[in-house]
Structure formats: C-alpha cells, structure tokens
Design a protein around this motif. Structure first.
Motif, PDB file in Angstrom:
ATOM      1  N   UNK A  43       0.782  -1.228   0.000  1.00  0.00           N
ATOM      2  CA  UNK A  43       0.000   0.000   0.000  1.00  0.00           C
ATOM      3  C   UNK A  43       0.809   1.269   0.000  1.00  0.00           C
ATOM      4  N   UNK A  44       2.128   1.160   0.022  1.00  0.00           N
ATOM      5  CA  UNK A  44       2.995   2.348   0.096  1.00  0.00           C
ATOM      6  C   UNK A  44       3.578   2.649  -1.290  1.00  0.00           C
ATOM      7  N   UNK A  45       4.776   2.185  -1.597  1.00  0.00           N
ATOM      8  CA  UNK A  45       5.348   2.439  -2.928  1.00  0.00           C
ATOM      9  C   UNK A  45       4.676   1.604  -4.005  1.00  0.00           C
ATOM     10  N   UNK A  46       3.837   0.682  -3.607  1.00  0.00           N
ATOM     11  CA  UNK A  46       2.942   0.005  -4.541  1.00  0.00           C
ATOM     12  C   UNK A  46       1.569  -0.015  -3.880  1.00  0.00           C
ATOM     13  N   UNK A  47       0.688   0.870  -4.325  1.00  0.00           N
ATOM     14  CA  UNK A  47      -0.627   0.984  -3.699  1.00  0.00           C
ATOM     15  C   UNK A  47      -1.546  -0.128  -4.197  1.00  0.00           C
ATOM     16  N   UNK A  48      -2.402  -0.632  -3.307  1.00  0.00           N
ATOM     17  CA  UNK A  48      -3.371  -1.655  -3.677  1.00  0.00           C
ATOM     18  C   UNK A  48      -4.751  -1.234  -3.214  1.00  0.00           C
ATOM     19  N   UNK A  49      -5.747  -1.591  -4.013  1.00  0.00           N
ATOM     20  CA  UNK A  49      -7.078  -1.041  -3.805  1.00  0.00           C
ATOM     21  C   UNK A  49      -7.687  -1.383  -2.447  1.00  0.00           C
ATOM     22  N   UNK A  50      -7.587  -2.629  -2.006  1.00  0.00           N
ATOM     23  CA  UNK A  50      -8.220  -2.974  -0.734  1.00  0.00           C
ATOM     24  C   UNK A  50      -7.463  -2.383   0.453  1.00  0.00           C
ATOM     25  N   UNK A  51      -6.198  -2.032   0.243  1.00  0.00           N
ATOM     26  CA  UNK A  51      -5.379  -1.514   1.340  1.00  0.00           C
ATOM     27  C   UNK A  51      -5.736  -0.074   1.671  1.00  0.00           C
ATOM     28  N   UNK A  52      -5.924   0.755   0.633  1.00  0.00           N
ATOM     29  CA  UNK A  52      -6.206   2.172   0.882  1.00  0.00           C
ATOM     30  C   UNK A  52      -7.569   2.628   0.362  1.00  0.00           C
ATOM     31  N   UNK A  53      -8.347   1.717  -0.223  1.00  0.00           N
ATOM     32  CA  UNK A  53      -9.737   2.038  -0.483  1.00  0.00           C
ATOM     33  C   UNK A  53     -10.118   2.489  -1.869  1.00  0.00           C
ATOM     34  N   UNK A  54      -9.146   2.708  -2.754  1.00  0.00           N
ATOM     35  CA  UNK A  54      -9.516   3.135  -4.101  1.00  0.00           C
ATOM     36  C   UNK A  54     -10.002   1.921  -4.905  1.00  0.00           C
TER      37      UNK A  54
END
Length: 479
Positions: A43-54
């Motif tokens: 969720x940081x340098x590779x963002x993932x949808x379920x991790x941050x909500x997008x």
C-alpha cells in the motif's frame, strides 16, 4: 511542486554484516542463524485497492486524481501520503513486537517512466532510502520487492496494468527493463548491512512455466555481477505456490512461498482447529515446501495471513476474527517447526488485514465511508471480498459460461474456478474502472490543508492497532 524527501542519515552498519546463506540457514557474519520475521509494507510504494480504499488499479486511480486535483495538489497529496504512511513511530512499534524485517513492495513507475524508459528517477530511490534507514535505526532489516514490473508479471491488480494479461512474459523489453532496474538497485545497496536481500519479482504467473525460470537465471546473474553478497529471494510461479518446474536452486538464492489459507477468508469454512482442519492446513503448507525439503534450502514465506471482519460484516464478527487468529497461530506453529522466515501480509491498511489501520474517525475514512461501503457491497475488490452480495448476478453468469464455453474450467490458473475468472474481468476490472471517477470526485475541491489531513489519516498516531493479531505475532517473533 514535489516536496523534499526527508531521508534520515544512515545508521552504523549492523553487527551482523551482510546476511548470507549457509546450507539451509540464513546466518550473520559470525555464523549465527537468523530467522527473518516481519511484515510487508503493502500500500505504500505500490498501492493496492483494498489496502487504501480506491477501486481498480493504481495508475488509473492516480490519473483520475491528477485530473481532479491538478498536478500541484496531486504531487502534494501523494508526497504527504508517502511520508506519513511509514515513519519512525511505525518502525518503533514494529520493533516493539520483536519483528526484525520489513518487506518493501514497490512499483517500477517510481523509478522510471514508460515514456522515457531507462532514465531512472532519483525520487523513487530516495523514498526507499528513507524507509530503509528508518527501519535500520530500529534494528529492522528490509527486503526489496519488485511488486509491479513493466508489462505486469501476473494477472492481478497489484501488478498495476489494469488488464488480465501478464505481458511481462510476452515482451523482452519489459524483462530487460526490470533487470536494468535491479542492476541499479544492487549497485545502490551493495554492502548495506540493513538490507537483507532482494525479491526480484512478486508472484509471477507464467502459464508456460518456463519463461519465469529463464528470467530468474538472467536476473540472478545480473545482480551477482553487481552485488555478489546480498541474498536473492525468488517467488514460486503462479502466485508463489508452484515449484513443480523448478530445477537446481540458483546461486545465493532463497525460494519464497506464499501460504494463504482459505480458512482465513470469507469464502472459506470457519476454522475451529479440528484435527482434520489442522491436517489440511499442514498438508497445504508441506505441498508448498516440497521443493525446499528436496534441495535443503531455507524457506521464506513472503506472504500469508487472514483477513478480518468488522462490525458491519456480521453480528458475530468478533468470534469470526478469533477463529482467524487461531488459523494464524497454527500456521506460525508450523513455521516454528520448520525454521521458516516469514513476512505477514500486511503492516497497515484501512481495517481489513493490517496490523495497524486508519481509525474510523479520521478524515480519510469519514469522507470515503459511503464509497467504501458501496465498493464492499459490489465486491469490487478481488482480495478477500465477500461475493455473497453479488451471487444473484454472477452465479447465473457462471452457469451460462460453463454451459456455452466449458473450456473456461481449464483456464490458467487452473486452481481458479470459473467465477474467479469472470469476477476478475467483470467486477475487479470493468466495474472497478467505472468506479474510479466516483472515488476521485471525493477529492474534488479539497484544499492543501484538507489533503494533508486526508494523507495524515495514515499516520501511526492516527491509526488503531489490531491487538489480537499483534499478540499472536509478538508471541511467535520471540521464538
């Protein structure tokens, strides 16, 4: 205008020296065995949808936010997000649990542009430097993980292509660019005693099962030419679960399994720790480590862990989570027996799987609450979704597909049922893409102060701790 990246000074080298392999063990400079135990910074340098909500995949989401915010505000928000997501307070807490290694997933797009390939971007390396040094100051090793490679090395959302094809295996250019990036990374971190090693490719899905082996040989040699010391961690094929076509281990290499259990997910049966369930848990694990036992190699479990229920999921959500903590306990007991190094997925998110998570009353969570509930109802995300809410739509569609094109039952990966393939394309790609403008609209008109507050929702001091999970990790970190 991008902000300066605050990279703390490098601490003194670790007394362990650069970690190395000795038989089936990872050892320090004095020959003492080291087990790496920690988590992934997803969720940081590779963002993932379920991790941050997008919804959907990262690049499409970023493009939508750029249109809504404009470039200056866009840069401001994401710089603040990256700064706040993992800081010294996070590292202090992480170390307090007895954990000693953080796996850092990253997206190649932080290091080069598709419109200017081969020209490396210093900011990506500085963000890595920052977290490596923050961790090192707390005695925490790091493993660098290429989670999203050019062209996409797997068919999932976290390789950030937005399609269901792994084009990395179809184009030599993508493979060559990834090797060039690893040469650059190896040159930068050569001799760094706080970097435990390199994870060249997360969860490949090569349906031919041969191209992944050829690329591993190439990247292994390329890294060794630049940095012959650091350990290289190689995932099995098909989401780090299949070693059936792997031959002799490559030089200086540890092979990584990912050991997710169906018992820890909404679609799995409740886990009560019966003898039969424990036997199935152990059987699945032993099947994955058969390659390691045959060759006498060290075992690194690069990802595992249940997802957790919340108050809006079910009236018995707390007992559901107790069952899932028990799954985790029994998995870790198996790892203790086999001297497995491990990295649970994951450290931080918005309340689904993380060790810490954004508090519900933070600006980000309050502003997006209705959207997050809608996304959950639509089962828009692939990971851990409760698809019972969309069964009436997708069960008839699956039956129709199986009747008209029964070959879908043989589609790669063979472990997926037809509804996995259908849901991936229709919900997790098509539907999710159409949700992206709705997500971006929540940011429309926000001031820099409001954007800062949204990003600051991910600060450690604004997060809650999943106590049951962390208690289990603390117990096994000490063993």
């Amino acid at each position: 205008m991008s902000v300066n990246i605050n990279v703390p000074p490098s601490p003194a080298p670790s007394e362990t020296g650069v970690l190395r392999l000795k038989g089936s063990a990872i050892v320090d400079a004095n020959g003492h065995e080291v087990l790496l135990k920690g988590a992934g910074l997803g969720g940081w340098l590779n963002m993932e949808n379920f991790i941050t909500g997008y919804p959907g995949h990262e690049t499409e989401m970023r493009r939508a936010l750029s249109k809504v915010l404009g470039q200056e505000k866009y840069d401001f928000f994401f710089d603040r997000f990256l700064e706040y997501f993992f800081d010294d307070k996070d590292a202090e807490f992480f170390a307090s649990l007895g954990l000693n290694c953080l796996r850092i997933p990253f997206n190649y797009r932080h290091f080069e542009s598709d419109l200017n390939p081969g020209v490396f971007l210093e900011r990506g390396f500085l963000w890595l430097d920052r977290v490596i040094n923050i961790c090192a100051r707390r005695g925490i090793f790091t493993i660098l993980d290429l989670h999203a490679a050019p062209g996409g090395q797997n068919v999932d959302w976290h390789s950030d292509t937005g399609i269901h094809k792994a084009l990395f295996w179809e184009h030599k250019e993508f493979q060559d660019r990834s090797i060039a990036l690893w040469r650059k990374l190896a040159a930068r971190y050569k001799g760094n005693t706080w970097v435990a090693g390199y994870n060249p490719l997360n969860e490949p899905t090569d349906k031919e099962h041969t191209r992944v082996l050829a690329w591993y040989e190439r990247v292994n040699q390329a890294i060794l030419e630049v940095d012959p010391e650091h350990i290289q961690f190689y995932d099995g094929n098909t989401f780090a679960a299949d070693f059936s076509r792997f031959g002799q281990p490559l030089p200086n290499s540890v092979y990584a399994i990912h050991d997710y259990s169906n018992f820890g997910f909404p679609a799995g049966e409740p886990y009560k720790g019966t003898p039969e369930q424990k036997m199935r848990l152990e059987s699945s694990f032993k099947r994955k480590i058969a390659y390691h036992l045959k060759h006498g190699g060290h075992i690194w479990n690069g990802e595992f862990g249940p997802v957790y229920a919340g108050p809006t999921d079910a009236p018995d959500w707390e007992s559901i989570n107790v069952d899932r903590y028990n799954v985790l306990k029994d998995q870790l007991s198996l790892y203790d027996q086999h001297k497995v190094s491990w990295s649970i997925w994951l450290y931080k998110d918005i309340g689904f799987q993380g060790m810490v998570y954004c508090a519900p009353d933070t600006p980000y969570m309050k502003r997006l609450d209705a959207f997050l509930q809608k996304k959950k109802r639509l089962a828009a995300d692939a990971w851990g979704a409760d698809t019972s809410t969309v069964k009436d739509v997708f069960d008839p569609l699956e039956a129709w597909f199986v009747k008209e094109v029964p070959h879908i039952k043989q589609r790669y990966p063979s472990t997926w049922r037809p509804n996995n393939h259908i849901g991936r394309i229709m919900r997790n790609i098509l539907l999710s893409e159409e949700l992206i403008p709705e997500y971006a609209a929540y940011f429309d008109g926000l001031t820099n102060q409001q954007l800062d507050e949204m990003a600051a929702s991910f600060k450690f001091e604004n997060c809650m701790q999943r106590e049951g999970l962390n208690l289990v990790l603390r117990e096994h970190a000490a063993k």
